[in-house]
Design a protein around this motif. Structure first.
Motif, PDB file in Angstrom:
ATOM      1  N   ASN B  17       0.802  -1.224   0.000  1.00 51.02           N
ATOM      2  CA  ASN B  17       0.000   0.000   0.000  1.00 51.02           C
ATOM      3  C   ASN B  17       0.832   1.269   0.000  1.00 51.02           C
ATOM      4  OD1 ASN B  17      -2.265  -1.594   0.162  1.00 51.02           O
ATOM      5  ND2 ASN B  17      -2.260  -1.572   2.413  1.00 51.02           N
ATOM      6  N   HIS B  18       2.142   1.100   0.043  1.00 51.33           N
ATOM      7  CA  HIS B  18       3.002   2.278   0.189  1.00 51.33           C
ATOM      8  C   HIS B  18       3.669   2.703  -1.112  1.00 51.33           C
ATOM      9  CE1 HIS B  18       2.902   2.594   4.657  1.00 51.33           C
ATOM     10  NE2 HIS B  18       2.522   1.343   4.539  1.00 51.33           N
ATOM     11  N   ALA B  19       3.350   2.037  -2.199  1.00 53.00           N
ATOM     12  CA  ALA B  19       3.946   2.456  -3.468  1.00 53.00           C
ATOM     13  C   ALA B  19       2.905   2.373  -4.574  1.00 53.00           C
ATOM     14  CB  ALA B  19       5.147   1.576  -3.802  1.00 53.00           C
ATOM     15  N   VAL B  20       2.870   3.377  -5.439  1.00 46.52           N
ATOM     16  CA  VAL B  20       1.956   3.349  -6.580  1.00 46.52           C
ATOM     17  C   VAL B  20       2.692   3.832  -7.824  1.00 46.52           C
ATOM     18  CG1 VAL B  20      -0.101   3.838  -5.183  1.00 46.52           C
ATOM     19  CG2 VAL B  20       1.128   5.707  -6.262  1.00 46.52           C
ATOM     20  N   ILE B  21       2.188   3.390  -8.960  1.00 46.10           N
ATOM     21  CA  ILE B  21       2.668   3.950 -10.218  1.00 46.10           C
ATOM     22  C   ILE B  21       1.513   4.741 -10.822  1.00 46.10           C
ATOM     23  CG2 ILE B  21       3.372   3.420 -12.589  1.00 46.10           C
ATOM     24  CD1 ILE B  21       5.004   1.103 -11.437  1.00 46.10           C
ATOM     25  N   LYS B  22       1.803   5.978 -11.141  1.00 44.12           N
ATOM     26  CA  LYS B  22       0.767   6.854 -11.682  1.00 44.12           C
ATOM     27  C   LYS B  22       0.517   6.476 -13.134  1.00 44.12           C
ATOM     28  CE  LYS B  22      -0.206  11.753 -12.397  1.00 44.12           C
ATOM     29  NZ  LYS B  22       0.342  13.108 -12.347  1.00 44.12           N
ATOM     30  N   GLY B  23      -0.625   5.835 -13.367  1.00 40.36           N
ATOM     31  CA  GLY B  23      -0.919   5.355 -14.711  1.00 40.36           C
ATOM     32  C   GLY B  23      -1.568   6.428 -15.572  1.00 40.36           C
ATOM     33  N   HIS B 348      10.549  19.529 -14.249  1.00 39.12           N
ATOM     34  CA  HIS B 348      10.138  19.084 -15.589  1.00 39.12           C
ATOM     35  C   HIS B 348       9.914  20.282 -16.504  1.00 39.12           C
ATOM     36  CE1 HIS B 348       8.343  16.580 -18.670  1.00 39.12           C
ATOM     37  NE2 HIS B 348       7.285  17.374 -18.685  1.00 39.12           N
ATOM     38  N   ASP B 349       9.094  21.216 -16.018  1.00 35.04           N
ATOM     39  CA  ASP B 349       8.730  22.352 -16.872  1.00 35.04           C
ATOM     40  C   ASP B 349       9.927  23.237 -17.209  1.00 35.04           C
ATOM     41  OD1 ASP B 349       6.199  21.404 -16.614  1.00 35.04           O
ATOM     42  OD2 ASP B 349       5.548  22.919 -15.154  1.00 35.04           O
ATOM     43  N   VAL B 356      10.828  10.323 -12.777  1.00 33.86           N
ATOM     44  CA  VAL B 356      10.372   8.932 -12.908  1.00 33.86           C
ATOM     45  C   VAL B 356       9.973   8.335 -11.570  1.00 33.86           C
ATOM     46  CG1 VAL B 356      11.624   8.449 -15.049  1.00 33.86           C
ATOM     47  CG2 VAL B 356      12.760   8.062 -12.839  1.00 33.86           C
ATOM     48  N   SER B 357      10.351   9.018 -10.493  1.00 34.60           N
ATOM     49  CA  SER B 357       9.930   8.518  -9.184  1.00 34.60           C
ATOM     50  C   SER B 357       9.974   9.638  -8.156  1.00 34.60           C
ATOM     51  CB  SER B 357      10.855   7.374  -8.737  1.00 34.60           C
ATOM     52  OG  SER B 357      10.492   6.912  -7.447  1.00 34.60           O
ATOM     53  N   SER B 373       0.295  14.509  -8.146  1.00 36.12           N
ATOM     54  CA  SER B 373      -0.449  15.293  -9.122  1.00 36.12           C
ATOM     55  C   SER B 373       0.483  16.139  -9.973  1.00 36.12           C
ATOM     56  CB  SER B 373      -1.486  16.176  -8.419  1.00 36.12           C
ATOM     57  OG  SER B 373      -0.825  17.139  -7.623  1.00 36.12           O
ATOM     58  N   ARG B 374       1.663  16.422  -9.449  1.00 33.27           N
ATOM     59  CA  ARG B 374       2.581  17.284 -10.178  1.00 33.27           C
ATOM     60  C   ARG B 374       3.616  16.527 -11.003  1.00 33.27           C
ATOM     61  NH1 ARG B 374       4.095  22.139  -5.888  1.00 33.27           N
ATOM     62  NH2 ARG B 374       2.174  23.324  -6.129  1.00 33.27           N
ATOM     63  N   CYS B 375       3.720  15.207 -10.829  1.00 34.97           N
ATOM     64  CA  CYS B 375       4.762  14.529 -11.604  1.00 34.97           C
ATOM     65  C   CYS B 375       4.163  13.777 -12.790  1.00 34.97           C
ATOM     66  CB  CYS B 375       5.629  13.632 -10.730  1.00 34.97           C
ATOM     67  SG  CYS B 375       4.798  12.204 -10.061  1.00 34.97           S
ATOM     68  N   GLU B 376       5.045  13.277 -13.624  1.00 40.55           N
ATOM     69  CA  GLU B 376       4.601  12.710 -14.893  1.00 40.55           C
ATOM     70  C   GLU B 376       3.930  11.356 -14.724  1.00 40.55           C
ATOM     71  OE1 GLU B 376       8.418  14.169 -15.629  1.00 40.55           O
ATOM     72  OE2 GLU B 376       6.854  15.499 -14.920  1.00 40.55           O
ATOM     73  N   GLU B 377       3.177  10.991 -15.731  1.00 43.42           N
ATOM     74  CA  GLU B 377       2.577   9.655 -15.769  1.00 43.42           C
ATOM     75  C   GLU B 377       3.676   8.607 -15.772  1.00 43.42           C
ATOM     76  OE1 GLU B 377      -1.534  10.407 -18.254  1.00 43.42           O
ATOM     77  OE2 GLU B 377       0.041   9.169 -19.160  1.00 43.42           O
ATOM     78  N   GLY B 378       3.384   7.522 -15.120  1.00 40.06           N
ATOM     79  CA  GLY B 378       4.380   6.449 -15.079  1.00 40.06           C
ATOM     80  C   GLY B 378       5.331   6.571 -13.905  1.00 40.06           C
ATOM     81  N   ALA B 379       5.240   7.668 -13.186  1.00 43.33           N
ATOM     82  CA  ALA B 379       6.176   7.849 -12.071  1.00 43.33           C
ATOM     83  C   ALA B 379       5.815   6.922 -10.916  1.00 43.33           C
ATOM     84  CB  ALA B 379       6.163   9.297 -11.611  1.00 43.33           C
ATOM     85  N   LEU B 380       6.846   6.429 -10.282  1.00 45.68           N
ATOM     86  CA  LEU B 380       6.684   5.529  -9.143  1.00 45.68           C
ATOM     87  C   LEU B 380       6.777   6.352  -7.863  1.00 45.68           C
ATOM     88  CD1 LEU B 380       6.762   2.718  -7.707  1.00 45.68           C
ATOM     89  CD2 LEU B 380       9.235   2.713  -8.141  1.00 45.68           C
ATOM     90  N   ALA B 381       5.703   6.306  -7.072  1.00 38.88           N
ATOM     91  CA  ALA B 381       5.689   7.062  -5.814  1.00 38.88           C
ATOM     92  C   ALA B 381       5.819   6.092  -4.656  1.00 38.88           C
ATOM     93  CB  ALA B 381       4.385   7.846  -5.706  1.00 38.88           C
ATOM     94  N   ILE B 382       6.767   6.373  -3.758  1.00 40.87           N
ATOM     95  CA  ILE B 382       7.021   5.445  -2.645  1.00 40.87           C
ATOM     96  C   ILE B 382       6.957   6.200  -1.324  1.00 40.87           C
ATOM     97  CG2 ILE B 382       8.531   3.597  -1.827  1.00 40.87           C
ATOM     98  CD1 ILE B 382      10.240   4.067  -4.394  1.00 40.87           C
ATOM     99  N   ASP B 383       6.190   5.649  -0.395  1.00 41.98           N
ATOM    100  CA  ASP B 383       6.151   6.201   0.954  1.00 41.98           C
ATOM    101  C   ASP B 383       7.078   5.393   1.863  1.00 41.98           C
ATOM    102  OD1 ASP B 383       4.875   7.580   3.334  1.00 41.98           O
ATOM    103  OD2 ASP B 383       4.433   5.472   3.765  1.00 41.98           O
TER     104      ASP B 383
END
Lengths: 462, 520
Positions: B17-23, B348-349, B356-357, B373-383
């Motif tokens: 539950n602590h990591a998601v990939i922004k699809g 990025h801008d 990427v993460s 919400s501010r990073c690119e699609e496909g980025a891996l977010a880890i808590d």
């Protein structure tokens, strides 16, 4: 007597020279192969110690936390150790040695880490990890006792005590280095090789001068093995270089297995290295070879260029680990310098009985103070408010601002030395270490003379 | 749910539950990792403790204060000289740290007397410092010493001194974040409103959640002063204790790091009606918008616009030089808390990097919301990442650079990924227009380091080029650029000074005509 031994009189610490016991146990633990320690306490006790050691070595390595939060502090946190051991073993299949290192938090609440180890051995390890070699080693290092130095000493003893097992004599020498650098281990092994002595080195941390490799070798580990530790009981002799870092382990092996044992001196400087070789010879019967006579000669050649011309009467303050600081003072005296102040950063009651300190008290011919349980204010206050004049400071990086603010040149030595590049690679022990140290001191004094226009023209013709 | 399961963590299912990939096309409700939960023991998490969150992150940057930790010596030693929160009073708070040196006998019999002697000694050693913060630690919390009572006793005996007590032991929460909260609330409860400040202008702010890392605060205050704004206090970098006691008299709280300091802003709003304005000091556009917002609040947008125009003209050609050369490079944005959302979009801008993460050690879900919400699609977010997950992520994502802490940076070095220190910066400050170019330059230098390139060569297996005797960053970065970009006359490399703060300290500012009669 011109040399006085005293204790810090103030109640508190202004700028500490040492951190607390768990740090020492953690530093010892990273010297062992397939070992990841679990520090039983708050997370800061690991996170900051990892940062500290990693700043010094410019390496990363693994130490885990039992992550005690409020509920653990209130209701007891042994369950956190159980969970930590399981998680660690599941994810690190090579791990065999797991010291459970206590902290002030878990000592105050009285968590029974021996009990946890027993419970895990009988339960989790037997049931979930049958056939896997796992050693849980409780190490008590409450932060309110001793310092990082005693924490290291206790941990080395506890590792040895846990593993040492008498079987057949192995003819080896136990060499307990104390808290040294990778470069020191290399230098010590060189001396052993020249003496043709087969030794178990506690701990083998040379590997912390580790490479960036094409295959991406990513984490540095010590390389002392379980077999090395087990075999310490079967050695022909033990030589511990430091009384306060490793002395306890040496004493244990001597008492428990009747192993001939010598403690000290720390081989810093020519004279102490001579004594170290003599001790090796005594314990093993091996002669001192010509190659070392020559190596010693090279060091003496280098030192002769420096002593009376540059070092004579230079006033030095030294602080840090007790065995290191004392031996540095001895070396400075041989170099014709005047150690004015020696600061030992904890309250070890053994200092007043230390023969080296007694010898300083009896024989030093200039005014000198040795302060135990000291902090950096003992140094700064003397410079700022009490007229202490110094030409050089020897010690670790945490004292850097005294050197900077009072314009006193400083040679970084000991742990940690994060504000200078690569010092962990260079030995301060042995003849090579003596040369390196003396030349560091000389070059630092030279740069200072030039910077301050203080007879800088002397060096035109040297 | 696009949760990402690390191979190394399949054995601890709760980590999932602590990591998601922004699809693609996913919104936050579908991609938000759990956050700020209890740490799983033994994972080798990178989290610190609540003591360090209070003392080291927020307390110690206060510059004219004796910072005394009541406990054994380790907490004090370990949180000393490991950050770069400088100050304009010769860095007193960096140089000096105080520990009551609690020993076993004190644990048994109590350490209140010891604490009192400590306080008196410390003031005696530094007669010019009249302010102190006392930090509780695990040991002093557990033995139940009453820090507040001792502090009050000393204040009664020494009326010229003032003491703040922060009760935030290391175990008080899952991470350093617990300590941020505790010290915020303790400060407003104990100290805010105990001094009446001199108001010297029409526009008065507190600058909150800013720690003057390598001089960030001084750079930002320069802008505020150029707008004719009085910065009553900074919480806490380069901040003065007595200024912070007067926070209640500001008209606006300008909040930078919401993770560590939104609590006090929220309380100032509730108790004193002072509005909170969140800003970003990082990046040209976010910074410009931040100054605009502050200008808008006070009706002095023109002053903001003047600064924006001047700074943009000065630094944009330099930022764009780097942007051309950083386009498409992959970055793992792995700071502690707030920088993941401060930086995610703008690197990025404005620098062309692809995030990427993102990860956060002590952030809450709110930080992840903003970051994701501010990073690119496909980025891996880890808590609350741990050692093995970090390695697995780097192997999977193959970043060109990672922005993280010093020790994880050593891990990256071994797998040949360049690293920059996200907490303390390499060559900061990184706030302000110049700072943002400094950041771009640091990233550029790390990615195009000739030594880094050499780490990728296996001399035993690969062809060794004997005709290349050296390479420069420009040789490496410009090889793939078009002739036009390479020679663009309107772009240039960083031209700032090594220490840009020298020109800020002691600088004089234009006087603006007072808006209301009576204001100076």
């Amino acid at each position: 007597m011109l040399c006085e031994l005293k204790e810090r009189e103030r109640a508190g610490i202004i700028n500490p020279i040492f951190t607390c016991q768990p740090c020492g146990a953690q530093f010892a633990s990273i010297g062992i192969k397939d070992c990841i320690g679990i520090v039983h306490g708050g997370q800061g006790c690991v996170m900051f110690v990892r940062l500290l050691i990693s700043q010094h070595l410019k390496e990363s390595f693994e130490i885990a936390s039992s992550s005690v939060h409020e509920s653990g502090a209130v209701f007891g946190a042994c369950g956190r150790v159980e969970e930590a051991v399981d998680v660690l073993l599941m994810r690190y299949p090579d791990v065999k040695v797991v010291p459970i290192i206590s902290t002030c938090l878990t000592e105050v609440i009285g968590d029974d880490i021996e009990g946890v180890a027993r419970k895990l051995n009988e339960g989790l390890l037997a049931e979930k990890y049958p056939g896997r070699e796992v050693h849980l080693i409780p190490i008590h290092t409450p932060s309110f006792v001793g310092s990082m130095i005693s924490g290291y000493d206790i941990a080395v003893r506890d590792f040895v005590k846990y593993f040492a097992k008498k079987t057949e004599p192995n003819g080896k020498l136990n060499l307990i280095t104390g808290w040294v650098n990778p470069g020191d281990v290399t230098a010590l092994k060189h001396l052993l090789r020249e003496m043709d002595i087969d030794a178990t080195v506690l701990f083998e941390i040379e590997s912390f001068d580790s490479p960036v490799m094409p295959d991406g070798n990513h984490v540095s580990h010590g390389s002392t093995t379980i077999e090395d530790l087990t075999g310490t009981a079967n050695a022909q002799a033990t030589l511990a270089l430091n009384r306060y870092e490793g002395g306890k382990a040496a004493e244990y092996l001597a008492t428990e297995f009747d192993i001939p044992t010598l403690v000290g001196p720390t081989p810093i400087g020519i004279r102490n290295t001579d004594a170290f070789l003599k001790n090796l010879k005594t314990l093993t019967g091996k002669p001192i070879p010509q190659s070392l006579v020559r190596e010693r000669g090279q060091a003496l050649d280098a030192l002769t260029d420096l002593t009376h011309m540059f070092f004579a009467d230079k006033r030095v303050a030294i602080y840090g680990a007790p065995d290191l600081a004392i031996s540095l003072a001895e070396f400075c005296l041989d170099l014709e310098m005047k150690p004015k102040l020696l600061l030992l950063g904890d309250d070890n009651s053994g200092y007043q009985h230390d023969p080296r300190i007694k010898a300083l008290q009896q024989n030093v011919g200039h005014e000198m103070e040795i302060v135990t349980n000291a902090d950096f204010w003992e140094l700064e206050d003397r410079i700022k408010n009490k007229g202490l004049e110094l030409d050089l400071i020897l010690g670790h990086s945490k004292g850097r601002f005294i050197s900077i603010d009072y314009n006193i040149p400083m040679v970084r030595v000991g742990f940690p030395t994060y504000d200078r590049a690569g010092l962990h690679r260079h030995p301060v022990v042995g003849y090579a270490g003596a040369t390196w140290l003396a030349e560091q001191m000389a070059n630092t004094l030279f740069a200072d003379m030039e910077h301050k226009h203080n007879k800088e023209w002397i060096l035109n013709v040297w | 749910m696009p949760y990402h399961e690390f191979k190394c963590s399949t054995c601890i299912p709760e980590r999932k539950n602590h990591a998601v990939i922004k699809g693609p096309g996913e919104d936050l409700t579908m991609a938000l990792p759990a956050g700020y939960l209890s740490t799983i023991p033994g994972t080798i998490s990178e989290r610190g403790c609540a003591y360090c969150g209070a003392k080291h992150v927020i307390g110690s940057p206060m510059k004219d204060v004796i910072h005394l930790s009541h406990g054994p010596v380790g907490c004090t030693y370990d949180t000393w000289q490991t950050k770069r929160y400088i100050s304009d009073n010769d860095n007193f708070q960096l140089k000096y740290t105080f520990a009551s040196d609690m020993k076993e006998k004190h644990v048994v019999f109590g350490a209140e007397k010891l604490l009192k002697s400590n306080i008196i000694e410390a003031f005696k050693a530094f007669p010019n410092i009249k302010r102190m913060t006392i930090y509780q630690t695990c040991a002093s919390a557990l033995i139940g010493d009453d820090l507040n009572a001792i502090a009050q006793e000393v204040m009664d005996e020494m009326p010229e001194v003032d003491i703040f007590v922060c009760n935030s032991p290391g175990f008080a929460g899952p991470s350093q974040s617990g300590g941020h909260h505790k010290i915020n609330i303790a400060w407003i409860n104990q100290k805010v409103g105990t001094i009446e400040p001199k108001i010297t202008g029409d526009y008065v702010i507190n600058y909150v959640g800013e720690y003057n890392i390598q001089g960030d605060q001084e750079v930002m205050c320069d802008f505020f002063k150029r707008m004719g704004i009085q910065v009553l206090s900074t919480f806490t970098g380069n901040g003065s204790y007595d200024d912070l006691r007067a926070m209640h008299k500001a008209q606006l709280n300008v909040l930078e790091c919401a993770r560590s300091a939104e609590y006090i802003c929220n309380e100032l709003r509730v108790r004193y009606g002072i509005p909170r304005l969140d800003i970003d000091g990082f990046g040209f556009e976010p910074l410009a918008n931040s100054l605009r917002k502050v200008g808008l609040f006070f009706g002095i947008e023109d002053r903001a616009e003047a600064i924006i125009a001047e700074e943009t003209a000065r630094w944009k050609p330099e930022l764009d030089w780097y942007k051309e050369r950083l386009k498409g490079k992959k970055v793992c944005l792995w700071p502690g808390g707030s920088k993941l959302w401060h930086w995610a979009h703008v690197i990025h801008d404005e620098m062309g990097l692809d995030v990427v993460s993102v990860y956060t050690k002590f952030g809450h879900q709110g930080d992840m919301e903003k970051g994701i919400s501010r990073c690119e699609e496909g980025a891996l977010a880890i808590d609350d990442p741990n050692e093995l997950e970090g390695l697995e992520a780097m192997e999977m994502l193959k970043p060109d650079i990672i922005l993280t802490g010093k020790r994880p940076g050593e891990v990256a070095k071994k797998i040949r990924v360049p690293y920059l220190n996200a907490h303390a910066y390499h060559n900061g400050p990184w706030k302000g227009w110049e700072g943002w170019v400094r950041f771009a330059r640091d990233i550029y230098n790390a990615i195009y380091s000739p030594i880094h390139k050499l780490t990728l060569l296996d001399i035993a297996a690969d062809e060794i080029a004997t005709d290349t005797t050296f390479e420069t960053q420009v040789m490496l970065s410009d090889a793939a650029l078009s002739e036009e970009t390479r020679n663009a006359a309107d772009l240039r490399q960083f031209t700032g000074q090594f220490d840009g703060l020298k020109s800020l300290r002691g600088k004089t500012y234009p006087e603006f005509e007072a808006k209301t009669a009576g204001a100076a």
